[in-house]
Write a protein that holds these residues in place. Structure first.
Motif, PDB file in Angstrom:
ATOM      1  N   SER A 127       4.997  27.877  18.533  1.00 19.60           N
ATOM      2  CA  SER A 127       5.587  29.009  19.268  1.00 19.60           C
ATOM      3  C   SER A 127       6.217  29.977  18.264  1.00 19.60           C
ATOM      4  CB  SER A 127       6.629  28.525  20.282  1.00 19.60           C
ATOM      5  OG  SER A 127       7.728  27.947  19.626  1.00 19.60           O
TER       6      SER A 127
ATOM      7  N   ASN B 249       4.797  36.198  22.231  1.00 17.24           N
ATOM      8  CA  ASN B 249       5.099  37.230  23.237  1.00 17.24           C
ATOM      9  C   ASN B 249       4.593  38.607  22.856  1.00 17.24           C
ATOM     10  OD1 ASN B 249       6.237  38.008  25.719  1.00 17.24           O
ATOM     11  ND2 ASN B 249       8.072  38.795  24.693  1.00 17.24           N
ATOM     12  N   ASP B 250       4.159  38.787  21.616  1.00 18.61           N
ATOM     13  CA  ASP B 250       3.719  40.124  21.193  1.00 18.61           C
ATOM     14  C   ASP B 250       2.408  40.515  21.886  1.00 18.61           C
ATOM     15  OD1 ASP B 250       5.911  40.087  19.626  1.00 18.61           O
ATOM     16  OD2 ASP B 250       4.874  40.288  17.717  1.00 18.61           O
ATOM     17  N   GLY B 251       2.126  41.811  21.859  1.00 20.95           N
ATOM     18  CA  GLY B 251       0.910  42.291  22.504  1.00 20.95           C
ATOM     19  C   GLY B 251       0.943  42.007  23.993  1.00 20.95           C
ATOM     20  N   ALA B 252      -0.125  41.412  24.478  1.00 19.76           N
ATOM     21  CA  ALA B 252      -0.186  41.084  25.897  1.00 19.76           C
ATOM     22  C   ALA B 252       0.521  39.772  26.218  1.00 19.76           C
ATOM     23  CB  ALA B 252      -1.645  41.000  26.341  1.00 19.76           C
ATOM     24  N   GLY B 253       1.008  39.109  25.192  1.00 22.27           N
ATOM     25  CA  GLY B 253       1.603  37.795  25.403  1.00 22.27           C
ATOM     26  C   GLY B 253       0.513  36.745  25.392  1.00 22.27           C
ATOM     27  N   PHE B 254       0.834  35.601  24.843  1.00 26.68           N
ATOM     28  CA  PHE B 254      -0.218  34.607  24.681  1.00 26.68           C
ATOM     29  C   PHE B 254       0.369  33.215  24.810  1.00 26.68           C
ATOM     30  CE2 PHE B 254      -3.485  32.125  22.581  1.00 26.68           C
ATOM     31  CZ  PHE B 254      -4.655  32.775  22.949  1.00 26.68           C
ATOM     32  N   ALA B 255      -0.320  32.381  25.553  1.00 28.95           N
ATOM     33  CA  ALA B 255       0.064  30.972  25.656  1.00 28.95           C
ATOM     34  C   ALA B 255      -1.186  30.201  26.023  1.00 28.95           C
ATOM     35  CB  ALA B 255       1.150  30.784  26.707  1.00 28.95           C
TER      36      ALA B 255
ATOM     37  N   THR C 262       8.682  33.068  18.545  1.00 35.64           N
ATOM     38  CA  THR C 262       9.533  33.729  19.542  1.00 35.64           C
ATOM     39  C   THR C 262      10.523  34.677  18.860  1.00 35.64           C
ATOM     40  OG1 THR C 262      11.010  31.803  19.482  1.00 35.64           O
ATOM     41  CG2 THR C 262       9.345  31.852  21.214  1.00 35.64           C
ATOM     42  N   PRO C 263      10.970  35.687  19.587  1.00 33.12           N
ATOM     43  CA  PRO C 263      11.864  36.686  18.980  1.00 33.12           C
ATOM     44  C   PRO C 263      13.248  36.116  18.683  1.00 33.12           C
ATOM     45  CG  PRO C 263      11.617  37.094  21.326  1.00 33.12           C
ATOM     46  CD  PRO C 263      10.665  35.996  20.981  1.00 33.12           C
ATOM     47  N   THR C 264      13.916  36.737  17.733  1.00 32.74           N
ATOM     48  CA  THR C 264      15.289  36.345  17.387  1.00 32.74           C
ATOM     49  C   THR C 264      16.217  37.549  17.518  1.00 32.74           C
ATOM     50  OG1 THR C 264      14.928  36.871  15.052  1.00 32.74           O
ATOM     51  CG2 THR C 264      14.501  34.602  15.744  1.00 32.74           C
TER      52      THR C 264
ATOM     53  N   ILE D  90       1.799  29.958  21.276  1.00 29.82           N
ATOM     54  CA  ILE D  90       2.653  30.714  22.211  1.00 29.82           C
ATOM     55  C   ILE D  90       3.274  31.890  21.472  1.00 29.82           C
ATOM     56  CG2 ILE D  90       4.720  30.602  23.671  1.00 29.82           C
ATOM     57  CD1 ILE D  90       4.216  27.521  23.818  1.00 29.82           C
TER      58      ILE D  90
END
Lengths: 96, 193
Positions: A63, A8-14, A65-67, A6
């Motif tokens: 995952s 969020n960078d680019g197109a997002g991925f999960a 994720t941003p901080t 998981i």
């Protein structure tokens, strides 16, 4: 082996991805986010904080994720910063 | 144009007016309309009158919960919404820095700000073919499905996630409780006066 990844960078991925046996968290990060600074992200495995040298296992959930998501408001000398809600504070939009 | 369903807009207004601090969250969208916010979701956050900071662990948990709900990151992690307690919705340097650092690596993202005075601000970051910033209008759409308000649930979500750190009671007499502490406050409303 496959893991759930998981990000969020680019197109997002999960989605589930294929990785080599013995891949560490650090290697996965460098592969997937080559230009990213590790301290700008929280990396978790199976919803728990992890270390860079953790060797990923089949079906792990990773995952990234941003901080430090922070917002601020520069005090504007005009007007009151806050008052209880009333009819005049409800506005659908302005300055469009 | 960034749009909100009537329910999402009502929730944002409600959250904005619940207290004296900033409040922030993520906009939730549908896969076929990524610029129409259908819900605002709060994460654990520390707030003051001039600052809001999301808890890193709560953001990670939010991602996991949204993935488990079947959403793609583009549906829940691309519209960053927060309020400004004053009349200006213009982004601060902190807003700009966060937007660039956190959402800059994304193909696209939106920073949306709603001021207490009603002013709105939205900016689209678009990275395809070279990064650009595009100002956006903000509006409410009534041609999408929407449900009624649920202020009780919104209040509970606010109480559970928003942690004000305010010194406004010491420095600013506008906080209503401070007025109630004033023994002469009630007398202001006596008919004789």
């Amino acid at each position: 082996m496959k893991i759930l990844f998981i990000n969020n960078d680019g197109a997002g991925f999960a989605d589930r991805i294929e990785i080599a046996e013995g891949t560490t968290v650090q290697q996965l990060f460098q592969e997937r986010i080559p230009h990213g600074k590790p301290d700008s992200y929280l990396i978790r495995v199976n919803r728990q904080p992890t270390t860079g040298d953790y060797i990923l296992q089949p079906d792990d959930r990773v995952s990234i994720t941003p901080t430090k998501i922070e917002g601020a408001w520069s005090h504007h000398p005009k007007g009151r910063p806050w008052e209880p809600a009333n009819g005049s504070t409800v506005c659908t939009s302005s300055a469009l | 144009m960034l749009t909100f369903s009537p329910t999402a807009w009502a929730k944002l207004l409600f959250l904005r007016d619940l207290g004296p601090t900033e409040v922030g969250g993520f906009g939730i969208t549908e896969p076929d309309d990524l610029l129409c916010v259908r819900d605002i979701v709060l994460v654990e956050q520390q707030c003051t009158e001039t600052f809001v900071s999301f808890d890193d662990l709560a953001v990670a948990e939010f991602f996991d919960q949204q993935i488990d709900a079947g959403r793609h990151p583009q549906q829940f992690a691309r519209v960053w919404v927060h309020t400004h307690p004053g009349s200006s919705a213009q982004p601060s340097s902190v807003d700009e820095e966060t937007f660039a650092r956190v959402f800059g690596p994304c193909d696209w993202a939106v920073m949306a700000i709603l001021a207490r005075g009603g002013e709105t601000y939205a900016q689209l970051h678009w990275r395809q073919g070279g990064a650009v910033r595009i100002p956006m209008r903000v509006d409410v759409r009534f041609d999408v499905p929407f449900v009624g308000s649920d202020q009780e649930a919104w209040q509970a979500e606010y109480d559970a996630h928003v942690h004000p750190h305010c010194d406004y009671r010491l420095s600013d007499p506008r906080w209503p409780q401070q007025e109630l502490d004033d023994p002469f406050f009630d007398r202001l409303f006596e008919p004789a006066l």
